[in-house]
Design a protein around this motif. Structure first.
Motif, PDB file in Angstrom:
ATOM      1  N   PRO A 127       0.818  -1.225   0.000  1.00 51.83           N
ATOM      2  CA  PRO A 127       0.000   0.000   0.000  1.00 51.83           C
ATOM      3  C   PRO A 127       0.852   1.275   0.000  1.00 51.83           C
ATOM      4  CG  PRO A 127      -0.816  -1.540   1.646  1.00 51.83           C
ATOM      5  CD  PRO A 127       0.471  -2.093   1.138  1.00 51.83           C
ATOM      6  N   THR A 128       2.007   1.215   0.670  1.00 54.80           N
ATOM      7  CA  THR A 128       2.871   2.405   0.679  1.00 54.80           C
ATOM      8  C   THR A 128       3.288   2.764  -0.744  1.00 54.80           C
ATOM      9  OG1 THR A 128       3.646   1.915   2.903  1.00 54.80           O
ATOM     10  CG2 THR A 128       5.047   3.341   1.572  1.00 54.80           C
ATOM     11  N   THR A 129       3.657   1.755  -1.527  1.00 56.16           N
ATOM     12  CA  THR A 129       4.035   2.012  -2.923  1.00 56.16           C
ATOM     13  C   THR A 129       2.866   2.626  -3.685  1.00 56.16           C
ATOM     14  OG1 THR A 129       5.492   0.094  -2.823  1.00 56.16           O
ATOM     15  CG2 THR A 129       4.986   0.929  -5.014  1.00 56.16           C
ATOM     16  N   VAL A 130       1.665   2.078  -3.464  1.00 59.00           N
ATOM     17  CA  VAL A 130       0.479   2.590  -4.176  1.00 59.00           C
ATOM     18  C   VAL A 130       0.216   4.044  -3.791  1.00 59.00           C
ATOM     19  CG1 VAL A 130      -2.012   2.304  -4.521  1.00 59.00           C
ATOM     20  CG2 VAL A 130      -0.558   0.294  -4.343  1.00 59.00           C
ATOM     21  N   PHE A 131       0.262   4.332  -2.495  1.00 57.51           N
ATOM     22  CA  PHE A 131      -0.031   5.710  -2.052  1.00 57.51           C
ATOM     23  C   PHE A 131       1.085   6.677  -2.461  1.00 57.51           C
ATOM     24  CE2 PHE A 131      -2.756   3.378   1.112  1.00 57.51           C
ATOM     25  CZ  PHE A 131      -3.953   3.754   0.519  1.00 57.51           C
ATOM     26  N   ASN A 132       2.313   6.174  -2.544  1.00 59.24           N
ATOM     27  CA  ASN A 132       3.399   7.023  -3.065  1.00 59.24           C
ATOM     28  C   ASN A 132       3.114   7.393  -4.516  1.00 59.24           C
ATOM     29  OD1 ASN A 132       4.853   7.011  -0.714  1.00 59.24           O
ATOM     30  ND2 ASN A 132       6.259   5.391  -1.334  1.00 59.24           N
ATOM     31  N   LEU A 172      -5.711   0.697 -11.586  1.00 52.24           N
ATOM     32  CA  LEU A 172      -4.347   0.447 -11.116  1.00 52.24           C
ATOM     33  C   LEU A 172      -4.226  -0.947 -10.527  1.00 52.24           C
ATOM     34  CD1 LEU A 172      -3.923   3.808  -9.166  1.00 52.24           C
ATOM     35  CD2 LEU A 172      -2.805   3.266 -11.324  1.00 52.24           C
ATOM     36  N   SER A 173      -3.034  -1.474 -10.573  1.00 53.12           N
ATOM     37  CA  SER A 173      -2.765  -2.735  -9.893  1.00 53.12           C
ATOM     38  C   SER A 173      -1.263  -2.826  -9.638  1.00 53.12           C
ATOM     39  CB  SER A 173      -3.253  -3.910 -10.735  1.00 53.12           C
ATOM     40  OG  SER A 173      -3.168  -5.092  -9.969  1.00 53.12           O
ATOM     41  N   MET A 174      -0.819  -3.979  -9.128  1.00 49.20           N
ATOM     42  CA  MET A 174       0.607  -4.156  -8.842  1.00 49.20           C
ATOM     43  C   MET A 174       1.228  -5.071  -9.883  1.00 49.20           C
ATOM     44  SD  MET A 174       0.825  -2.331  -6.204  1.00 49.20           S
ATOM     45  CE  MET A 174       2.547  -2.578  -5.772  1.00 49.20           C
ATOM     46  N   ASP A 191      13.455  -8.229  -1.130  1.00 47.41           N
ATOM     47  CA  ASP A 191      12.863  -6.899  -1.310  1.00 47.41           C
ATOM     48  C   ASP A 191      11.443  -7.005  -1.861  1.00 47.41           C
ATOM     49  OD1 ASP A 191      15.332  -5.480  -0.682  1.00 47.41           O
ATOM     50  OD2 ASP A 191      16.064  -6.392  -2.534  1.00 47.41           O
ATOM     51  N   ASP A 192      10.630  -6.020  -1.519  1.00 49.90           N
ATOM     52  CA  ASP A 192       9.316  -5.895  -2.153  1.00 49.90           C
ATOM     53  C   ASP A 192       9.559  -5.232  -3.518  1.00 49.90           C
ATOM     54  OD1 ASP A 192       6.842  -5.247  -3.081  1.00 49.90           O
ATOM     55  OD2 ASP A 192       6.207  -4.099  -1.333  1.00 49.90           O
ATOM     56  N   LEU A 193       9.393  -6.008  -4.573  1.00 50.55           N
ATOM     57  CA  LEU A 193       9.665  -5.486  -5.923  1.00 50.55           C
ATOM     58  C   LEU A 193       8.388  -5.058  -6.646  1.00 50.55           C
ATOM     59  CD1 LEU A 193      12.358  -8.036  -7.177  1.00 50.55           C
ATOM     60  CD2 LEU A 193      12.705  -5.840  -6.061  1.00 50.55           C
ATOM     61  N   MET A 194       7.290  -4.973  -5.889  1.00 50.37           N
ATOM     62  CA  MET A 194       6.021  -4.618  -6.536  1.00 50.37           C
ATOM     63  C   MET A 194       6.046  -3.166  -7.039  1.00 50.37           C
ATOM     64  SD  MET A 194       3.670  -6.939  -6.739  1.00 50.37           S
ATOM     65  CE  MET A 194       3.442  -8.629  -6.207  1.00 50.37           C
ATOM     66  N   ARG A 195       5.594  -3.012  -8.276  1.00 56.19           N
ATOM     67  CA  ARG A 195       5.475  -1.678  -8.872  1.00 56.19           C
ATOM     68  C   ARG A 195       4.023  -1.454  -9.254  1.00 56.19           C
ATOM     69  NH1 ARG A 195      10.334  -4.886 -10.700  1.00 56.19           N
ATOM     70  NH2 ARG A 195      11.913  -3.885  -9.452  1.00 56.19           N
ATOM     71  N   VAL A 255      -4.097   0.408 -16.443  1.00 53.00           N
ATOM     72  CA  VAL A 255      -4.679   0.086 -17.753  1.00 53.00           C
ATOM     73  C   VAL A 255      -4.716   1.372 -18.583  1.00 53.00           C
ATOM     74  CG1 VAL A 255      -6.731  -0.688 -19.002  1.00 53.00           C
ATOM     75  CG2 VAL A 255      -6.109  -1.792 -16.849  1.00 53.00           C
ATOM     76  N   GLN A 256      -3.960   1.360 -19.659  1.00 53.33           N
ATOM     77  CA  GLN A 256      -3.954   2.517 -20.573  1.00 53.33           C
ATOM     78  C   GLN A 256      -4.094   1.994 -21.996  1.00 53.33           C
ATOM     79  OE1 GLN A 256      -0.560   5.071 -19.883  1.00 53.33           O
ATOM     80  NE2 GLN A 256      -1.082   5.419 -17.739  1.00 53.33           N
ATOM     81  N   ASN A 257      -5.095   2.471 -22.697  1.00 53.02           N
ATOM     82  CA  ASN A 257      -5.367   2.040 -24.080  1.00 53.02           C
ATOM     83  C   ASN A 257      -5.453   0.527 -24.208  1.00 53.02           C
ATOM     84  OD1 ASN A 257      -5.232   4.774 -24.937  1.00 53.02           O
ATOM     85  ND2 ASN A 257      -2.991   4.615 -24.892  1.00 53.02           N
ATOM     86  N   GLY A 258      -6.149  -0.090 -23.263  1.00 49.44           N
ATOM     87  CA  GLY A 258      -6.401  -1.532 -23.364  1.00 49.44           C
ATOM     88  C   GLY A 258      -5.229  -2.420 -23.008  1.00 49.44           C
ATOM     89  N   ARG A 259      -4.191  -1.884 -22.396  1.00 49.56           N
ATOM     90  CA  ARG A 259      -3.089  -2.743 -21.953  1.00 49.56           C
ATOM     91  C   ARG A 259      -2.508  -2.212 -20.644  1.00 49.56           C
ATOM     92  NH1 ARG A 259       2.067  -0.467 -24.321  1.00 49.56           N
ATOM     93  NH2 ARG A 259       3.097  -2.357 -23.625  1.00 49.56           N
ATOM     94  N   TRP A 260      -1.885  -3.141 -19.916  1.00 49.63           N
ATOM     95  CA  TRP A 260      -1.243  -2.754 -18.666  1.00 49.63           C
ATOM     96  C   TRP A 260       0.112  -2.128 -18.958  1.00 49.63           C
ATOM     97  CZ3 TRP A 260      -3.909  -2.745 -14.319  1.00 49.63           C
ATOM     98  CH2 TRP A 260      -4.927  -3.671 -14.104  1.00 49.63           C
ATOM     99  N   VAL A 261       0.378  -0.989 -18.348  1.00 50.93           N
ATOM    100  CA  VAL A 261       1.723  -0.404 -18.439  1.00 50.93           C
ATOM    101  C   VAL A 261       2.156   0.013 -17.028  1.00 50.93           C
ATOM    102  CG1 VAL A 261       1.643   0.433 -20.828  1.00 50.93           C
ATOM    103  CG2 VAL A 261       0.747   1.874 -19.006  1.00 50.93           C
ATOM    104  N   THR A 262       3.403  -0.185 -16.745  1.00 53.45           N
ATOM    105  CA  THR A 262       3.915   0.222 -15.434  1.00 53.45           C
ATOM    106  C   THR A 262       4.030   1.748 -15.424  1.00 53.45           C
ATOM    107  OG1 THR A 262       5.165  -1.824 -15.450  1.00 53.45           O
ATOM    108  CG2 THR A 262       5.763  -0.228 -13.759  1.00 53.45           C
ATOM    109  N   VAL A 263       3.561   2.353 -14.333  1.00 50.41           N
ATOM    110  CA  VAL A 263       3.599   3.817 -14.254  1.00 50.41           C
ATOM    111  C   VAL A 263       4.409   4.328 -13.065  1.00 50.41           C
ATOM    112  CG1 VAL A 263       1.441   4.229 -15.514  1.00 50.41           C
ATOM    113  CG2 VAL A 263       1.352   3.835 -13.040  1.00 50.41           C
ATOM    114  N   TYR A 264       4.721   3.430 -12.130  1.00 57.97           N
ATOM    115  CA  TYR A 264       5.459   3.878 -10.940  1.00 57.97           C
ATOM    116  C   TYR A 264       6.244   2.713 -10.368  1.00 57.97           C
ATOM    117  CZ  TYR A 264       6.455   6.041  -6.438  1.00 57.97           C
ATOM    118  OH  TYR A 264       7.104   6.560  -5.340  1.00 57.97           O
ATOM    119  N   PRO A 265       7.474   2.919  -9.903  1.00 54.43           N
ATOM    120  CA  PRO A 265       8.245   4.158  -9.921  1.00 54.43           C
ATOM    121  C   PRO A 265       8.745   4.486 -11.338  1.00 54.43           C
ATOM    122  CG  PRO A 265       9.537   2.385  -8.961  1.00 54.43           C
ATOM    123  CD  PRO A 265       8.188   1.820  -9.222  1.00 54.43           C
ATOM    124  N   LYS A 266       9.187   5.710 -11.464  1.00 52.63           N
ATOM    125  CA  LYS A 266       9.538   6.271 -12.776  1.00 52.63           C
ATOM    126  C   LYS A 266      10.539   5.399 -13.548  1.00 52.63           C
ATOM    127  CE  LYS A 266      10.608  10.914 -14.427  1.00 52.63           C
ATOM    128  NZ  LYS A 266      11.170  12.194 -14.031  1.00 52.63           N
TER     129      LYS A 266
END
Lengths: 401, 285
Positions: free
Chosen positions: A158-163, A277-279, A370-374, A378-389
């Motif tokens: 959740p910390t990653t999500v709220f960040n 959003l998801s992880m 380590d927690d490697l969750m990013r 969903v953007q334009n019908g596909r999942w893309v990672t948005v965070y961290p940069k």
């Protein structure tokens, strides 16, 4: 060339041919290394298990093309646990005592993995597993997770999500936490409540439902009534889609919304899931695709998944963690240069493993690193990672409604 | 607990009405088969999901309107129902054994669906999916309205047929006392096959409604069994109107509970209601 030189060349060639043949012969005559596992090939979890089956087949095939392990070919024995943890326990017992497999690979989903872990512990076998969701329950010292949640995911995820949300153009001020009571999801949602509270978000709604709920209409109506800036949905599988459909039926579009473990294909393809959003641990874009072996695996997976009838053939978390689990096991055997479970476990724990997720370490509590969750969206019908940069897809940033 | 707004309460009740009508539609075939044929047909759920997948296939791949698929599904599932009844009658399967036999058949249907369509999720994207209309502050989704309409039409139509037609009355007589009915010249076998066929057709209609509103996966077959059985038992075995009435009572009570309290309380409330009604209803033996 003199006769002596010619003879020496012939003798040399003969020796080389003999050496090569004996190598082949040795590999051909030695029994294969047998790796046993179960998967939920039928039952409630079968849709995702199919991904793990395809990945396992690809990996073993690739491994054998590389010469197998310790000079021997590898054979994967996979049994159907029918999505039942109790049956998984029986089958793992059978794999060890009747099939006499050399190594184990974990089954799919937390319940079955927990069952398999008990059996592995009883027989002192290494258990590498791909999808265990509750790290605090993984007490066995020779189990190794490929699902890189870290030891305290209820706090770190959740910390990653709220960040990510805090860095978005419109950080939320109010939150609704709605969650399934499915074990590996529920504790994360409770963690999200705590983290949200600490960060000063106002909780306007908290709801829990039993896994298997059929009517999401009233839940959607309550969310609409509460008007949250952000919805944390502790959903697993289709629950996320069902809630989205129920919200759409009452003409409600959530502002910012997160789903814990959505069915990846159906959610990305749903027009209702815009900006959901998801992880993630892996998506089909750089920098993930730059990992050694990732591109080849992705290409192979596309073809095999399509052949197996999987509607969404993209490699994402499930396929990637499955591949990672096999990488961990292979690295352990090669590192220990042995099939001895204790030696394999000691090597993995000491060295960690380079995988398509990156370098994984197993020296933390319960062998979690380590927690490697990013965060993905969903953007334009596909999942893309948005965070961290640094893990975001090229040009992708977190979008808000 | 905070008191929900009137809109929230009404929207939730509406949602309960719709899901309850699907419980009733699924329960109609189960209840008639159980009450009149003494066959506890768990395969009814398998048939409904098979019909949903056939509808998905015809509509998604074949390009048919989902409602038009009924023209194929209803007769096909009528024949399927007849075939299963013929088999069960051929081997004189008792009510308890019918539960086991049809459970086995359900597992076979589930495996068959998985072999053909895989275990992955399938969603029918139809013209009806996103359609809804508004009454004041309330939204009425069209797929659910179609389900409610089918449930009402079929339940009341079957109720009238059982009560007033020469096909329905003998069936009730057979259920009451088969030997005496047979003595009066009623063909037990033919009527049994006819009724089983009708139940199969009802499963087909319920399947189309499932495909219109829900994402499909083979294992979902079992998610409906408990609550639909509750609706059947509460509504009365062999009753045409009972399952729909009971389904709506269960659906609305669950939905209103979700509006007031935690959704996880909903099954507890509806099943408490079931137990209370079974204990307190007049004429219980």
């Amino acid at each position: 060339m003199t006769t002596v030189q010619r003879m020496a060349r012939w003798v040399g060639a003969a020796i080389c041919a003999l050496a090569a043949t004996s190598g082949v012969w040795a590999q051909g005559t030695q029994p294969p290394i047998r790796i046993g596992s179960t998967l939920a090939l039928t039952g409630a979890l079968a849709s995702t298990s199919l991904v793990h089956k395809v990945v396992g087949e690809i990996y073993v095939e690739q491994l054998n093309k590389r010469g197998g392990l310790l000079g021997r070919q590898v054979e994967w024995i996979v049994k159907d646990d029918q999505s039942k943890p109790d049956l998984a326990r029986t089958l793992y017992e059978q794999l060890i005592t009747v099939d006499k497999v050399d190594l184990l690979m974990g089954p799919y989903a937390t319940g079955a993995i927990l069952s398999a872990m008990g059996v592995a512990q009883r027989y002192n076998k290494v258990l590498v597993h791909h999808t265990f969701g509750i790290p605090s329950l993984a007490k066995y010292e020779m189990q190794f997770p490929a699902w890189s949640l870290g030891p305290d995911p209820a706090n770190t995820v959740p910390t990653t999500v709220f960040n990510a949300l805090a860095a978005s153009p419109k950080p939320p001020k109010t939150i609704a936490v709605v969650t399934s009571k499915f074990p590996s999801v529920h504790f994360m949602s409770l963690g999200a409540r705590e983290v949200a509270k600490k960060r000063g978000l106002t909780e306007v709604l908290f709801l829990e439902w039993d896994f298997g709920n059929l009517d999401y209409g009233p839940i959607a109506a309550r969310i609409k009534d509460a008007k949250p800036d952000f919805i944390w949905v502790g959903a697993i599988g289709l629950e996320g889609n069902q809630l989205l459909e129920a919200m759409s039926k009452i003409d409600y579009t959530p502002q910012e919304h997160f789903y814990m473990y959505p069915a990846p294909g159906p959610m990305s393809k749903s027009p209702l899931a815009k900006n959901a959003l998801s992880m993630t641990l892996f998506e089909e874009h750089p920098p993930f695709t730059s990992a050694p072996g990732a591109a080849e695996f992705i290409a192979l997976y596309h073809g095999r998944a399509a052949k197996a009838g999987i509607p969404d053939t993209s490699v994402e978390v499930q396929a990637a963690t499955s591949y990672t689990a096999w990488q961990i096991l292979e690295a352990g055997v090669r590192g220990a240069n042995s099939l001895d479970d204790k030696a394999i476990a000691a090597w993995i724990k000491k060295n960690g493993v380079d995988t398509i997720q990156g370098h994984l370490r197993f020296d933390g509590p319960n062998n979690y690193g380590d927690d490697l969750m990013r965060v993905k969206q969903v953007q334009n019908g596909r999942w893309v990672t948005v965070y961290p940069k640094e893990y975001a897809a090229p040009g992708a940033t977190l979008q808000v409604q | 607990m905070t008191f929900p707004s009137a809109t929230l309460l009404a929207q939730s009740a509406l949602s309960g009405l719709f899901i309850g009508s699907l419980y009733g539609l699924l329960g109609l075939g189960v209840g008639l088969s159980w009450g009149l044929l003494h066959i506890i047909n768990l395969a009814h759920f398998g048939f409904a999901f098979l019909a949903a997948y056939v509808c998905y296939q015809l509509a998604s791949v074949g390009g048919m309107d989902p409602l038009l698929t009924l023209a194929i599904i209803v007769p096909a599932f009528f024949l399927l129902g007849v075939a299963v009844q013929w088999l069960l009658a051929r081997f004189s399967v008792s009510p308890l054994n019918s539960l086991l036999a049809t459970f086995g058949l359900t597992a076979i249907i589930e495996a068959g669906i998985q072999a053909e369509w895989t275990a992955d999720f399938r969603k029918l994207e139809s013209v009806y999916a996103g359609q809804k209309f508004r009454i004041g502050e309330l939204f009425v989704p069209v797929p659910e309205l179609i389900t409610l309409s089918f449930a009402l039409a079929l339940s009341s139509g079957l109720w009238a047929a059982m009560r007033y037609t020469d096909l329905g009355r003998p069936m009730r007589a057979l259920a009451e006392d088969a030997p005496i009915a047979a003595a009066f010249g009623i063909n037990r076998r033919a009527h049994g096959l006819m009724l089983a066929g009708a139940c199969g057709a009802l499963a087909g209609v319920a399947g189309v409604c499932l495909a219109l509103s829900f994402t499909l996966t083979p294992s979902q077959i079992y998610a409906w069994v408990g609550v639909v059985f509750a609706a059947v038992m509460l509504g009365g075995l062999g009753s045409a109107l009972g399952p729909l009435t009971a389904g709506v009572v269960i659906g609305v009570s669950e939905a209103v509970t979700m509006a007031f309290a935690s959704p996880s309380w909903a099954p507890m409330v509806s099943f408490t209601l079931l137990i209370a009604l079974l204990l307190l209803r007049p004429g219980r033996s």
